[in-house]
Design a protein around this motif. Structure first.
Motif, PDB file in Angstrom:
ATOM      1  N   GLY A  63      -9.418  -9.353   8.798  1.00  0.00           N
ATOM      2  CA  GLY A  63      -9.874  -7.957   9.116  1.00  0.00           C
ATOM      3  C   GLY A  63     -10.776  -7.599   8.076  1.00  0.00           C
ATOM      4  N   ARG A  64     -11.105  -6.145   7.787  1.00  0.00           N
ATOM      5  CA  ARG A  64     -11.757  -5.767   6.874  1.00  0.00           C
ATOM      6  C   ARG A  64     -10.728  -4.361   6.563  1.00  0.00           C
ATOM      7  NH1 ARG A  64     -15.145  -4.326  10.217  1.00  0.00           N
ATOM      8  NH2 ARG A  64     -15.596  -3.295  10.753  1.00  0.00           N
ATOM      9  N   ILE A  65     -10.991  -3.960   4.433  1.00  0.00           N
ATOM     10  CA  ILE A  65      -9.506  -2.858   4.129  1.00  0.00           C
ATOM     11  C   ILE A  65     -10.479  -1.759   3.577  1.00  0.00           C
ATOM     12  CG2 ILE A  65      -9.681  -4.309   2.003  1.00  0.00           C
ATOM     13  CD1 ILE A  65      -6.936  -2.706   1.718  1.00  0.00           C
ATOM     14  N   GLN A  66     -10.863  -0.908   3.410  1.00  0.00           N
ATOM     15  CA  GLN A  66     -11.866   0.461   3.257  1.00  0.00           C
ATOM     16  C   GLN A  66     -10.733   1.322   2.154  1.00  0.00           C
ATOM     17  OE1 GLN A  66     -13.951   1.550   6.449  1.00  0.00           O
ATOM     18  NE2 GLN A  66     -14.853  -0.042   7.010  1.00  0.00           N
ATOM     19  N   ILE A  67     -11.422   1.941   1.892  1.00  0.00           N
ATOM     20  CA  ILE A  67     -10.913   2.961   0.188  1.00  0.00           C
ATOM     21  C   ILE A  67     -11.682   4.123   0.089  1.00  0.00           C
ATOM     22  CG2 ILE A  67      -9.573   3.172  -1.604  1.00  0.00           C
ATOM     23  CD1 ILE A  67      -8.858   0.433  -1.587  1.00  0.00           C
ATOM     24  N   GLY A  68     -11.095   4.970   0.345  1.00  0.00           N
ATOM     25  CA  GLY A  68     -11.862   6.282   0.116  1.00  0.00           C
ATOM     26  C   GLY A  68     -10.879   7.471  -0.593  1.00  0.00           C
ATOM     27  N   GLU A  87      -3.877   3.222   9.120  1.00  0.00           N
ATOM     28  CA  GLU A  87      -5.142   3.507   7.717  1.00  0.00           C
ATOM     29  C   GLU A  87      -3.083   4.255   7.038  1.00  0.00           C
ATOM     30  OE1 GLU A  87      -6.658   7.607   9.207  1.00  0.00           O
ATOM     31  OE2 GLU A  87      -8.749   6.193   9.224  1.00  0.00           O
ATOM     32  N   VAL A  88      -3.635   3.876   5.948  1.00  0.00           N
ATOM     33  CA  VAL A  88      -2.327   5.164   4.616  1.00  0.00           C
ATOM     34  C   VAL A  88      -2.458   5.870   4.999  1.00  0.00           C
ATOM     35  CG1 VAL A  88      -0.684   4.174   3.676  1.00  0.00           C
ATOM     36  CG2 VAL A  88      -1.352   2.689   4.478  1.00  0.00           C
ATOM     37  N   ARG A  89      -2.593   7.038   4.355  1.00  0.00           N
ATOM     38  CA  ARG A  89      -2.959   8.048   3.734  1.00  0.00           C
ATOM     39  C   ARG A  89      -2.055   8.837   2.852  1.00  0.00           C
ATOM     40  NH1 ARG A  89      -4.615   9.285   8.863  1.00  0.00           N
ATOM     41  NH2 ARG A  89      -3.461  10.914   9.702  1.00  0.00           N
ATOM     42  N   ASP A  90      -2.154   9.574   2.382  1.00  0.00           N
ATOM     43  CA  ASP A  90      -1.403  10.402   1.562  1.00  0.00           C
ATOM     44  C   ASP A  90      -2.369  11.890   0.763  1.00  0.00           C
ATOM     45  OD1 ASP A  90      -1.990   9.733  -1.945  1.00  0.00           O
ATOM     46  OD2 ASP A  90      -1.969   8.240  -1.339  1.00  0.00           O
ATOM     47  N   ASP A  91      -1.961  12.825  -0.015  1.00  0.00           N
ATOM     48  CA  ASP A  91      -2.201  13.947  -0.394  1.00  0.00           C
ATOM     49  C   ASP A  91      -1.640  14.554  -1.219  1.00  0.00           C
ATOM     50  OD1 ASP A  91       0.478  14.740   0.185  1.00  0.00           O
ATOM     51  OD2 ASP A  91       0.255  16.810   0.617  1.00  0.00           O
ATOM     52  N   GLY A  92      -1.730  12.979  -2.556  1.00  0.00           N
ATOM     53  CA  GLY A  92      -1.988  12.975  -3.537  1.00  0.00           C
ATOM     54  C   GLY A  92      -2.939  13.162  -4.504  1.00  0.00           C
ATOM     55  N   ALA A  93      -2.475  12.558  -6.180  1.00  0.00           N
ATOM     56  CA  ALA A  93      -3.953  12.993  -6.614  1.00  0.00           C
ATOM     57  C   ALA A  93      -5.302  12.325  -6.575  1.00  0.00           C
ATOM     58  CB  ALA A  93      -3.157  12.697  -8.153  1.00  0.00           C
ATOM     59  N   GLY A  94      -4.512  11.127  -5.401  1.00  0.00           N
ATOM     60  CA  GLY A  94      -6.590  10.775  -5.379  1.00  0.00           C
ATOM     61  C   GLY A  94      -6.389   9.532  -6.886  1.00  0.00           C
ATOM     62  N   LEU A 120       0.609  -1.320   0.157  1.00  0.00           N
ATOM     63  CA  LEU A 120      -0.122  -0.418   0.102  1.00  0.00           C
ATOM     64  C   LEU A 120       1.268   1.380   0.094  1.00  0.00           C
ATOM     65  CD1 LEU A 120      -2.893  -1.154   2.675  1.00  0.00           C
ATOM     66  CD2 LEU A 120      -3.172  -1.213  -0.034  1.00  0.00           C
ATOM     67  N   VAL A 121       1.624   1.423   0.683  1.00  0.00           N
ATOM     68  CA  VAL A 121       2.766   2.573   1.350  1.00  0.00           C
ATOM     69  C   VAL A 121       3.420   2.469  -0.752  1.00  0.00           C
ATOM     70  CG1 VAL A 121       5.277   3.610   2.089  1.00  0.00           C
ATOM     71  CG2 VAL A 121       3.387   2.395   3.331  1.00  0.00           C
ATOM     72  N   ILE A 180      -7.224   7.811   1.182  1.00  0.00           N
ATOM     73  CA  ILE A 180      -7.007   7.535   2.273  1.00  0.00           C
ATOM     74  C   ILE A 180      -7.317   5.767   2.804  1.00  0.00           C
ATOM     75  CG2 ILE A 180      -9.666   7.580   2.859  1.00  0.00           C
ATOM     76  CD1 ILE A 180      -8.529   7.893   5.660  1.00  0.00           C
ATOM     77  N   ILE A 181      -6.696   4.846   2.783  1.00  0.00           N
ATOM     78  CA  ILE A 181      -6.578   3.328   2.702  1.00  0.00           C
ATOM     79  C   ILE A 181      -7.022   2.672   3.646  1.00  0.00           C
ATOM     80  CG2 ILE A 181      -5.995   0.751   2.560  1.00  0.00           C
ATOM     81  CD1 ILE A 181      -4.721   2.778  -0.191  1.00  0.00           C
ATOM     82  N   ARG A 182      -8.269   2.335   4.345  1.00  0.00           N
ATOM     83  CA  ARG A 182      -7.817   2.063   6.339  1.00  0.00           C
ATOM     84  C   ARG A 182      -8.463   0.095   6.249  1.00  0.00           C
ATOM     85  NH1 ARG A 182     -12.157   5.323   6.925  1.00  0.00           N
ATOM     86  NH2 ARG A 182     -11.414   7.171   7.890  1.00  0.00           N
TER      87      ARG A 182
END
Length: 685
Positions: free
Chosen positions: A507-512, A437-444, A397-398, A520-522
């Motif tokens: 577990g489970r994974i969510q992406i927004g 959470e893996v969050r970035d302020d990129g292009a989405g 993910l990173v 943001i990947i949770r």
């Protein structure tokens, strides 16, 4: 004595020391190095070298020794650090890690790699020696002031004599004494050592450390004044010339090693970090197998306690009040013991997060991007077994965020963003789970590109899908919208594996995402796999455990809310939504189940973004159960993830909710195929 039994202890300690070394190197500012960090890096290298020498790991010992020499020169301002030299040190750390891994596997490290890194380190060391050889004398008027300043460097000046030493202990103890301060002079024989030492450590503490190697009767010491030690300096003309040498060294490094270092940085006074207060608590190393055995025994104790509690309910409260009171107290203590023992397996997320600063640094350099890594909640704890399994999914993910998410500096500036992108890793507790959470302020994510790719692969999509639904499409096997395949990512493999691995961990994974602003990947995981909060349900005479984290709600179904589709499939209308109905008695072919729907119970189950209704006879109650591996004790059972022992001593099976709907669909297809076959036979007859 066979020292091979201590190999594992050394390997574990060396792994920790290498992680600490990498962390300090990444934090070290080459233009303004922190003396505390330099000392910490040196101590790590020194400890690894000593252990490698003890166990005969020659390549690791020699590599670390060369690195240690350079670190010692850096500590004493004889080597000016640059970003390139920090890269060399990090490369050396990687070689040391590969050498250690080879020794773990009872094989020899790669000889070519060893020669390469020694050659690189040798060039850096040669440069440092050229700097030292250019001694610049101080003006005579400054010599007295400089000597006085050096005399104030240490609180204690002492002559330490060590007698009756073994041959290999002389050099070893010389190195150890050097760690306490400055060794101005030494006199060595085959079995003795006399050292003139300046230090801020009390003589009692020094003797305490030396007593780990020699007996107290072998140590004598004499307190002296500073001049006695300073008399052994090479020349008064050279005393205090470190600042001038540092400037010369910086100029030489600019020309020969790193063009990025500036002359001004080399003359800046070295900062000293405030001393970190050490935690008074100590720790011991315990094999994971022993911890697991302890957890199993405590689990058995909890089961016995549950049996006592259940049987005690049949006793007369007035006649057996003291006994019942003791059982209640036993229950409290058993739960406290269980929680305490379970905490032993818990490890901080820093164990995972600490490996990403290096990755972010290397990949950002390779991609010509400027990226800042932020870490939040690194002290949050997770079960060790999950910690080890979450590393690979997070790694993927990173890498995706760095490659596809965060833009290049010129693109970010054109879009009105800071040229430095931000990647954030965070961990926190949420309702009995851990949220990573893996969050970035990129292009989405690019919504239109994902939809187009999905249609080209024949996937069922439509324009009205939410961002969350579209984001989950990238988890499909072989799905990738990358225009260019790099060695970082973009081959369309991995995201489906990430999803499957996380689901395997319960577990489970969510992406927004927001286009142009970031992703943001949770990841939501249970805190531990050893204890489960579950709901006991009954079908006929059989008891099953449903993981509480998968249950959204429960309700009593009505006949008019059940709709039969073509074939045997049934749907249940729940608050305006049609959900597949899975009848547990049908999945496991249980006879004697409740036939009257008005007396049954439905559990609304959610797993991996999908929901279905699970029909059972009755709810028994909510409870915390000790998870037992059924596959290692019996065999794998479809639809069952594990087992537990109930308070009455009976075994209850823990349901695998991810498999139930698949099994139900498979049963329905078989029934439909059987009907078609029968109808075909009748028509032919």
């Amino acid at each position: 004595m066979d020292i091979t039994e201590f190999y594992q202890t050394f390997f574990d300690e060396a792994d920790e020391l290498l992680r600490d070394m990498e962390q300090h190197l990444l934090e070290l500012d080459p233009f303004d190095p922190d003396s505390e960090q330099l000392n910490a890096i040196f101590r790590s290298a020194h400890s690894i070298k000593g252990g490698a020498a003890t166990f005969g790991f020659t390549q690791l010992q020699n590599t670390t020794h060369t690195l240690e020499n350079l670190l010692d020169k850096a500590r004493h301002d004889e080597l000016t650090l640059t970003p390139d030299i920090i890269d060399v040190f990090l490369d050396t750390k990687d070689v040391m890690a590969s050498q250690l891994e080879a020794y773990k596997n009872d094989s020899l490290p790669d000889e070519e790699t060893f020669k390469r890194i020694c050659e690189v380190l040798g060039r850096v060391e040669q440069t440092a020696e050229e700097v030292i050889s250019q001694e610049l004398p101080l003006p005579q008027s400054m010599q007295a002031e400089t000597v006085a300043a050096i005399a104030d460097d240490y609180s204690y000046y002492v002559i330490i004599t060590l007698a009756q030493l073994k041959a290999n202990e002389v050099d070893l103890l010389t190195d150890e004494l050097a760690l306490f301060g400055s060794l101005y002079h030494t006199q060595k024989t085959e079995d003795s050592l006399v050292a003139w030492l300046g230090t801020n450590t009390t003589i009692d503490d020094i003797c305490g450390v030396l007593c780990f190697v020699v007996d107290g009767s072998q140590i004598t010491h004499q307190r002296v004044d500073a001049q006695t030690c300073l008399a052994y300096l090479p020349s008064s003309n050279n005393v205090g010339s470190d600042e001038v040498k540092s400037e010369q060294a910086a100029e030489l490094e600019v020309n020969k090693i790193a063009s990025t270092a500036s002359k001004e940085a080399s003359t800046t006074p070295r900062k000293t970090a405030p001393a970190k207060t050490k935690n008074d608590s100590s720790s011991i190393r315990v094999a994971v197998e022993k911890v697991d055995q302890l957890i199993n025994l405590v689990g058995e104790l909890v089961i016995i306690q549950s049996m006592l509690t259940q049987h005690s309910q049949q006793l007369d409260h007035n006649e057996y009040s003291d006994l019942l009171s003791s059982i209640v107290q036993l229950e409290r203590n058993s739960r406290a013991l269980q929680e305490s023992v379970m905490s032993i397996r818990m490890m901080p997320m820093d164990y995972v997060f600490s490996r990403f600063p290096r990755m972010v640094r290397d990949i950002a350099t390779k991609l010509n991007k400027k990226i800042e890594l932020k870490v939040e909640g690194s002290a949050t704890e997770l079960d060790k077994s999950l910690i080890e399994r979450i590393v690979d999914p997070l790694n993927h993910l990173v890498r995706n965020s760095l490659d596809h998410g965060i833009e290049k500096p010129e693109v970010r500036i054109a879009n009105g963003k800071p040229e430095t992108g931000t990647l954030t890793l965070s961990a926190s507790h949420q309702s009995g789970n851990i949220c990573i959470e893996v969050r970035d302020d990129g292009a989405g994510l690019n919504r239109e590109r994902i939809l187009a790719k999905a249609r080209s692969q024949g996937m069922s999509v439509h324009d009205g899908m939410s961002n969350e639904e579209i984001a989950m499409l990238i988890m499909a096997p072989g799905f990738s919208t990358a225009e260019v395949i790099t060695d970082v990512s973009g081959r369309g493999v991995g995201m489906d594996v990430v999803k499957r691995n996380i689901q395997d961990m319960g577990g489970r994974i969510q992406i927004g995402f927001t286009e142009g602003k970031g992703t943001i990947i949770r990841i939501l995981l249970p805190l531990t796999l050893a204890i489960l909060d579950g709901m006991s349900v009954k079908v006929s005479d059989d008891v099953f455990i449903v993981p509480l984290s998968a249950i959204i709600s429960t309700l009593q179904p009505r006949q008019e809310d059940i709709y039969r589709l073509a074939g045997e499939e049934k749907m249940l209308l729940v608050r305006g939504e049609y959900l597949p109905l899975v009848e547990l008695h049908q999945v496991f072919s249980i006879k004697g189940a409740e036939s009257d729907l008005s007396n049954s119970i439905v559990l609304i189950i959610q797993h991996a973004g999908h929901r279905f209704a699970l029909l059972v006879d009755k709810l028994v109650g909510q409870q915390q159960v000790v998870v037992k591996n059924i596959e290692s004790n019996y065999r794998k059972i479809p639809g069952i993830s594990a087992a537990t022992i109930m308070g009455d001593g009976s075994v209850a099976l823990i349901l695998d909710v991810a498999e139930l709907q698949k099994m139900n669909n498979s049963i329905l297809l078989k029934k439909k195929a059987a009907k078609c076959t029968t109808r075909y036979a009748l028509n032919r007859g």
